[in-house]
Design a protein around this motif. Sequence first.
Motif, short mmCIF file in Angstrom:
data_model
loop_
_atom_site.label_atom_id
_atom_site.label_comp_id
_atom_site.label_asym_id
_atom_site.label_seq_id
_atom_site.Cartn_x
_atom_site.Cartn_y
_atom_site.Cartn_z
N ALA A 18 34.52 33.06 28.75
CA ALA A 18 33.93 32.04 29.27
C ALA A 18 33.22 31.32 30.03
N PRO A 19 31.94 30.61 29.97
CA PRO A 19 31.33 30.42 30.95
C PRO A 19 32.48 29.41 32.04
N ALA A 20 31.94 29.43 33.62
CA ALA A 20 32.78 27.85 34.07
C ALA A 20 32.44 27.33 33.80
N ALA A 21 33.37 25.85 33.61
CA ALA A 21 33.33 25.16 33.90
C ALA A 21 33.32 24.64 35.10
N VAL A 22 33.07 23.27 35.65
CA VAL A 22 33.53 22.99 37.09
C VAL A 22 34.30 21.06 36.66
N PHE A 23 34.99 20.62 37.68
CA PHE A 23 35.20 19.96 37.43
C PHE A 23 35.33 18.07 38.34
N PRO A 24 34.88 17.10 37.49
CA PRO A 24 35.32 16.48 35.92
C PRO A 24 34.47 17.51 35.74
N LEU A 25 34.51 18.38 33.67
CA LEU A 25 33.23 18.38 33.33
C LEU A 25 33.03 17.48 33.14
N GLY A 26 31.02 17.13 32.42
CA GLY A 26 30.69 16.60 32.41
C GLY A 26 29.19 16.33 33.08
N PRO A 27 28.41 15.45 32.27
CA PRO A 27 28.86 14.20 32.04
C PRO A 27 28.92 14.11 30.84
N PHE A 28 29.63 14.19 29.47
CA PHE A 28 28.74 14.37 28.26
C PHE A 28 28.43 12.68 27.57
N THR A 29 27.59 12.89 26.19
CA THR A 29 27.02 12.15 25.70
C THR A 29 27.64 11.91 24.32
N PRO A 30 27.68 10.79 23.70
CA PRO A 30 28.04 10.97 22.30
C PRO A 30 26.90 10.99 21.70
N SER A 31 26.75 12.46 20.67
CA SER A 31 25.33 13.24 19.61
C SER A 31 25.34 11.56 18.79
N GLU A 32 23.47 10.90 19.29
CA GLU A 32 23.31 10.32 17.80
C GLU A 32 23.07 10.49 16.10
N ARG A 33 24.45 11.99 16.24
CA ARG A 33 23.95 11.89 14.58
C ARG A 33 25.81 11.97 14.60
N ASN A 34 26.21 11.06 15.02
CA ASN A 34 27.83 10.90 14.70
C ASN A 34 27.75 9.58 14.16
N PRO A 35 29.18 9.80 13.14
CA PRO A 35 30.09 10.69 12.75
C PRO A 35 29.35 11.49 12.36
N ILE A 36 30.14 13.37 12.46
CA ILE A 36 29.57 13.87 11.93
C ILE A 36 30.51 14.47 11.07
N LEU A 37 31.85 13.81 10.59
CA LEU A 37 32.18 13.98 9.73
C LEU A 37 33.05 12.71 9.12
N GLU A 38 32.88 12.41 7.45
CA GLU A 38 33.86 10.80 7.16
C GLU A 38 34.10 11.39 6.34
N PRO A 39 35.54 9.98 5.51
CA PRO A 39 36.56 10.37 4.19
C PRO A 39 35.57 11.06 3.50
N ARG A 40 35.71 11.84 1.69
CA ARG A 40 35.10 11.67 0.87
C ARG A 40 35.92 11.92 -0.55
N GLY A 41 36.05 11.95 -1.14
CA GLY A 41 36.44 12.34 -2.89
C GLY A 41 36.89 10.48 -2.53
N ASP A 42 38.10 10.93 -3.69
CA ASP A 42 39.12 10.67 -3.74
C ASP A 42 40.38 11.46 -4.16
N GLY A 43 40.19 12.82 -3.33
CA GLY A 43 41.94 13.29 -2.94
C GLY A 43 42.24 13.37 -1.23
N TRP A 44 42.92 14.77 -0.89
CA TRP A 44 43.59 15.08 0.37
C TRP A 44 42.63 14.10 1.32
N GLU A 45 41.88 14.21 1.42
CA GLU A 45 40.73 13.38 2.43
C GLU A 45 39.73 12.29 2.39
#
Length: 326
Positions: free
Chosen positions: A8-35
């Motif tokens: 994998a490509p080398a990282a740096v420390f500290p790694l970032g900056p990170f920006t939360p995606s504008e498309r968050n949340p990417i997954l949410e609860p669904r249905g009436d079962g296990w999730e």
Amino acid sequence: MSHTSPSAPAAVFPLGPFTPSERNPILEPRGDGWESANLYNPAAIVVEDEVVLLYRAHGEDLVSRIGLARSRDGLSFTREAEPVLVPEHDFESAGCEDPRITRIDGTFYLTYTGYDGHRAQLCLATSSDLHAWEKHGPLFPQFNTWGTLPYGPDGPWSKAGVIWPEPIDGVYVMYFGEGAIYVATSTDLLHWTPCAQDRPIHRPSADPSRFDATLVEIGAPPVATAEGLLVLLINGAVAQSPHEVDYRCGQLALAQSDPTRVLAHTDVPWLRPATRAETEGLVPSVTFVEGLVHFHGRWLAYYGQADTRLAVAIHDPALDSYRPHG
């Protein structure tokens, strides 16, 4: 100690900056079962040019299972209908929780928390295809990662394990722990020897003004820098009251030549609860990271929002002029 370098490509420390995606949340609860009730704490890995998430979810029964989702862009995911890891044994009867994943020589090594309703134990499962899992049981049945702290569980308790995929002087290294952080070693990736319980490699700061005053917990598997460091994303928390804890995300730098030695840590979190999705949910005020991948030139950090939804934060080295200092 000698070491080898991952592809994998080398990282740096500290790694970032990170920006939360504008498309968050990417997954949410669904249905009436296990999730249907809550999604949180996803592991992440790149497989055949797709990002694969293994995420914790539960329905109204509050019993956690591990689901699988895939994405070709790291943002839009397609979920499988059924979970890939479910409770089968007494030690996990109340849930299979909080997965982290590493691939070594074609085998996927998944650490997860087996919870029986009273006790959490760090467990290991292996697979060649992400669907058929062989469970190897609890790794440290007598270990308490809160043992050096004046609060927390009194009896055995262990969670949160991440494996560095390259052997160092003939042994593999795992970082694990909630409360304080520890290290374990293995020659076969199945049987692990932890360091002494009274010798954690990283502890909470105990400074009430800091984001990691009450506890620290392993986040995502480590990545390497060109300078011979291992960078670990971790989670830190400070108790606002006996029933209110604020979770934020930090980073550690360790010497790859001596992976038991923490050289530096971030004093300021790189991710904190900010949106309504992160301040309201099953557990309010939580951003909790467990997955990190390098995908199509960007670093993608996957995290849970208030133990209810999944989100991603992005670091694009090609766009950011950020350089670590100090």
